[in-house]
Each structure stands twice: as structure tokens, then as C-alpha cells.
Design a protein around this motif. Structure first.
Motif, PDB file in Angstrom:
ATOM      1  N   GLN A 136       0.828  -1.210   0.000  1.00 53.53           N
ATOM      2  CA  GLN A 136       0.000   0.000   0.000  1.00 53.53           C
ATOM      3  C   GLN A 136       0.861   1.257   0.000  1.00 53.53           C
ATOM      4  OE1 GLN A 136      -2.398  -0.749   3.497  1.00 53.53           O
ATOM      5  NE2 GLN A 136      -3.986  -1.814   2.326  1.00 53.53           N
ATOM      6  N   GLN A 137       2.054   1.166   0.541  1.00 49.23           N
ATOM      7  CA  GLN A 137       2.973   2.299   0.604  1.00 49.23           C
ATOM      8  C   GLN A 137       3.913   2.370  -0.589  1.00 49.23           C
ATOM      9  OE1 GLN A 137       3.020   2.756   5.438  1.00 49.23           O
ATOM     10  NE2 GLN A 137       4.927   2.996   4.368  1.00 49.23           N
ATOM     11  N   GLY A 138       3.719   1.518  -1.589  1.00 44.68           N
ATOM     12  CA  GLY A 138       4.562   1.544  -2.777  1.00 44.68           C
ATOM     13  C   GLY A 138       5.903   0.862  -2.603  1.00 44.68           C
ATOM     14  N   MET A 139       5.984  -0.030  -1.647  1.00 53.22           N
ATOM     15  CA  MET A 139       7.204  -0.801  -1.426  1.00 53.22           C
ATOM     16  C   MET A 139       7.130  -2.115  -2.198  1.00 53.22           C
ATOM     17  SD  MET A 139       7.532  -0.261   2.717  1.00 53.22           S
ATOM     18  CE  MET A 139       8.926  -1.380   2.864  1.00 53.22           C
ATOM     19  N   SER A 140       8.272  -2.670  -2.526  1.00 51.99           N
ATOM     20  CA  SER A 140       8.358  -4.022  -3.077  1.00 51.99           C
ATOM     21  C   SER A 140       8.405  -4.994  -1.908  1.00 51.99           C
ATOM     22  CB  SER A 140       9.622  -4.180  -3.918  1.00 51.99           C
ATOM     23  OG  SER A 140       9.623  -3.270  -4.975  1.00 51.99           O
ATOM     24  N   VAL A 141       7.913  -6.210  -2.132  1.00 55.36           N
ATOM     25  CA  VAL A 141       7.920  -7.209  -1.063  1.00 55.36           C
ATOM     26  C   VAL A 141       8.452  -8.534  -1.597  1.00 55.36           C
ATOM     27  CG1 VAL A 141       6.571  -8.428   0.692  1.00 55.36           C
ATOM     28  CG2 VAL A 141       5.896  -6.107  -0.001  1.00 55.36           C
ATOM     29  N   ILE A 142       9.498  -9.018  -0.934  1.00 55.54           N
ATOM     30  CA  ILE A 142      10.049 -10.348  -1.201  1.00 55.54           C
ATOM     31  C   ILE A 142       9.613 -11.235  -0.048  1.00 55.54           C
ATOM     32  CG2 ILE A 142      12.151 -11.732  -1.434  1.00 55.54           C
ATOM     33  CD1 ILE A 142      13.545  -9.112  -2.430  1.00 55.54           C
ATOM     34  N   GLY A 143       9.073 -12.406  -0.353  1.00 55.33           N
ATOM     35  CA  GLY A 143       8.667 -13.344   0.679  1.00 55.33           C
ATOM     36  C   GLY A 143       9.563 -14.567   0.680  1.00 55.33           C
ATOM     37  N   LEU A 144      10.093 -14.903   1.841  1.00 56.78           N
ATOM     38  CA  LEU A 144      10.830 -16.153   2.035  1.00 56.78           C
ATOM     39  C   LEU A 144       9.948 -17.043   2.904  1.00 56.78           C
ATOM     40  CD1 LEU A 144      14.432 -14.786   2.668  1.00 56.78           C
ATOM     41  CD2 LEU A 144      13.691 -16.181   0.742  1.00 56.78           C
ATOM     42  N   MET A 145       9.459 -18.131   2.310  1.00 53.18           N
ATOM     43  CA  MET A 145       8.464 -18.974   2.960  1.00 53.18           C
ATOM     44  C   MET A 145       8.835 -20.440   2.833  1.00 53.18           C
ATOM     45  SD  MET A 145       5.440 -16.858   1.116  1.00 53.18           S
ATOM     46  CE  MET A 145       6.564 -16.594  -0.237  1.00 53.18           C
ATOM     47  N   GLY A 146       8.003 -21.292   3.410  1.00 60.04           N
ATOM     48  CA  GLY A 146       8.149 -22.729   3.271  1.00 60.04           C
ATOM     49  C   GLY A 146       6.816 -23.347   2.935  1.00 60.04           C
ATOM     50  N   GLY A 147       6.796 -24.668   2.865  1.00 59.39           N
ATOM     51  CA  GLY A 147       5.565 -25.403   2.578  1.00 59.39           C
ATOM     52  C   GLY A 147       4.999 -25.032   1.227  1.00 59.39           C
ATOM     53  N   ASP A 148       3.738 -24.579   1.220  1.00 63.19           N
ATOM     54  CA  ASP A 148       3.098 -24.136  -0.027  1.00 63.19           C
ATOM     55  C   ASP A 148       3.059 -22.613  -0.129  1.00 63.19           C
ATOM     56  OD1 ASP A 148       1.120 -23.431   1.788  1.00 63.19           O
ATOM     57  OD2 ASP A 148      -0.423 -24.736   0.932  1.00 63.19           O
ATOM     58  N   GLY A 149       3.709 -21.934   0.804  1.00 63.89           N
ATOM     59  CA  GLY A 149       3.735 -20.468   0.805  1.00 63.89           C
ATOM     60  C   GLY A 149       2.630 -19.851   1.625  1.00 63.89           C
ATOM     61  N   GLY A 150       1.638 -20.641   1.995  1.00 66.25           N
ATOM     62  CA  GLY A 150       0.538 -20.143   2.820  1.00 66.25           C
ATOM     63  C   GLY A 150      -0.150 -18.934   2.221  1.00 66.25           C
ATOM     64  N   HIS A 151      -0.788 -18.160   3.073  1.00 64.70           N
ATOM     65  CA  HIS A 151      -1.518 -16.966   2.636  1.00 64.70           C
ATOM     66  C   HIS A 151      -0.580 -15.826   2.256  1.00 64.70           C
ATOM     67  CE1 HIS A 151      -5.310 -18.791   3.685  1.00 64.70           C
ATOM     68  NE2 HIS A 151      -4.875 -19.036   4.902  1.00 64.70           N
ATOM     69  N   LEU A 152       0.631 -15.868   2.766  1.00 68.42           N
ATOM     70  CA  LEU A 152       1.601 -14.816   2.458  1.00 68.42           C
ATOM     71  C   LEU A 152       1.973 -14.799   0.985  1.00 68.42           C
ATOM     72  CD1 LEU A 152       3.502 -12.560   3.443  1.00 68.42           C
ATOM     73  CD2 LEU A 152       5.184 -14.352   3.985  1.00 68.42           C
ATOM     74  N   LYS A 153       2.004 -15.952   0.364  1.00 71.69           N
ATOM     75  CA  LYS A 153       2.438 -16.070  -1.036  1.00 71.69           C
ATOM     76  C   LYS A 153       1.697 -15.091  -1.948  1.00 71.69           C
ATOM     77  CE  LYS A 153       3.040 -19.436  -4.734  1.00 71.69           C
ATOM     78  NZ  LYS A 153       2.899 -20.848  -5.136  1.00 71.69           N
ATOM     79  N   ALA A 154       0.418 -14.905  -1.716  1.00 74.77           N
ATOM     80  CA  ALA A 154      -0.392 -14.020  -2.568  1.00 74.77           C
ATOM     81  C   ALA A 154      -0.172 -12.545  -2.252  1.00 74.77           C
ATOM     82  CB  ALA A 154      -1.878 -14.365  -2.411  1.00 74.77           C
ATOM     83  N   GLN A 155       0.518 -12.248  -1.153  1.00 71.61           N
ATOM     84  CA  GLN A 155       0.676 -10.852  -0.725  1.00 71.61           C
ATOM     85  C   GLN A 155       2.057 -10.276  -1.036  1.00 71.61           C
ATOM     86  OE1 GLN A 155      -1.960  -9.273   0.162  1.00 71.61           O
ATOM     87  NE2 GLN A 155      -3.179 -11.150   0.227  1.00 71.61           N
TER      88      GLN A 155
END
Length: 191
Positions: A136-155
Motif C-alpha cells: 500500500q505504501q509503494g514498497m516491493s515485497v520479497i517473501g521467504l516462505m516454506g511449505g506451499d507459501g501459505g496466505h503470504l504467497k499471494a501478498q
């Protein structure tokens, strides 16, 4: 007497099998390194958030960027949102643990910055909310996750999902990835 669930050799083999799979993620991991570098050379900062062992990874990665990795080079702005005990205790007490990191992103993040969100499950609500606020603030987001990525993957803009449900193996893979990113940052002045 209890028996050890896995022999050390079994753990090493599990680790090696997972690490070998990371070669398939090279394009995304490389793209993320380029995003980190472009963020830093354009004068913006890296914010990092995670819980538990992932909080420690945030602090470790931030220290490598601010201080140095292998080479003596200029300091780069990186803030682990996991380190201020007054914020970490006041916000959950007054509001909610779920918005702990999003509140800090709101205060410290700016357009052009990059949030690196660590979540071994991909389902930590405070990491998801931080990612939403960052975008929302115009930042880029890199996600480091495990499993199937959970709900974070879409964000996140760049979801790097380690194909394991074993927290230790996921964190080991995250460490290898962000150490390589540090190597790439070390090369900025050589380009």
C-alpha cells in the motif's frame, strides 16, 4: 531410553536434497537479488520482519547489509523490525500482535523501499499484514516462505517458497539464499 528420530547422516541427506532443489529457483532468487541491489543503489532501504528463528534471520541479514559480509564496503540501510523491545512489547499490549510489523512498516517504510518477509509457514498474520501495508505504501515485497507459501504467497511480489514443511530445513535454505544476496551486494561497487 528414547531413540534418536533421525541419524545425523539422515538429517544431512534431507538438507542436501532440499538444497539441491534450490537450483530450480535460481531465476526468482536472482531477480530478488537484483531488486535488493536496485533498492539499495537508489538510496532506499530494506526492512525485514519474521517471528522466532525468522526474527533472528532478519537481524542476521540486516547486520550483514549494514556492517559487511565479506568485503569492506559502504554501509547499506537495513532495519530488522524485530529488535526494538519497547515497540515489540508496547504494540501488542496496546493493540495487537497481528499488526506489530505493519505498524512499523507504516512508520518506517517509504515508496521505493523493499520489505523482506520471512515466514516458514507463510501463515503468520503479522507478516501478512506487514506485506499488505508495504505494498500500500509503494514498497516491493520479497517473501521467504516454506511449505506451499501459505496466505503470504499471494501478498508478496516475489514469493520464494522452500518446498519443505520442516522448519529447520526451511530456515537453512533461507540462510543460504540471503547469504548469496549478501555476496551480490558485496559486488555492487565492482560493477
Amino acid at each position: 531410553m528414547s531413540t534418536v528420530a533421525n541419524d545425523f547422516t539422515d538429517v544431512l541427506q534431507e538438507h542436501q536434497q532440499l538444497i539441491n532443489q534450490l537450483t530450480g529457483y535460481k531465476p526468482l532468487i536472482t531477480a530478488a537479488s537484483k531488486l535488493i541491489i536496485s533498492t539499495l543503489i537508489s538510496g532506499h532501504k530494506i526492512l525485514l520482519c519474521g517471528n522466532g528463528g525468522s526474527a533472528a534471520d532478519c537481524q542476521h541479514f540486516a547486520a550483514e547489509l549494514v556492517i559487511r559480509y565479506h568485503k569492506n564496503r559502504r554501509a547499506y540501510p537495513a532495519i530488522a523490525l524485530t529488535t526494538d523491545t519497547s515497540i515489540l512489547t508496547a504494540h501488542p499490549n496496546d493493540f495487537s500482535f497481528d499488526s506489530l510489523f505493519s505498524r512499523q512498516v507504516e512508520a518506517l517504510g517509504a515508496e521505493g523501499d523493499c520489505l523482506i518477509a520471512f515466514s516458514t509457514s507463510g501463515n503468520s498474520e503479522n507478516i501478512i499484514q506487514a506485506s499488505i501495508t508495504a505494498k500500500q505504501q509503494g514498497m516491493s515485497v520479497i517473501g521467504l516462505m516454506g511449505g506451499d507459501g501459505g496466505h503470504l504467497k499471494a501478498q508478496v511480489d516475489m514469493p520464494i517458497v522452500i518446498p519443505s514443511t520442516t522448519t529447520a530445513r526451511i530456515q537453512e535454505a533461507h540462510l543460504i539464499i540471503y547469504h548469496w544476496w549478501c555476496e551480490m551486494v558485496d559486488e555492487i561497487e565492482n560493477d
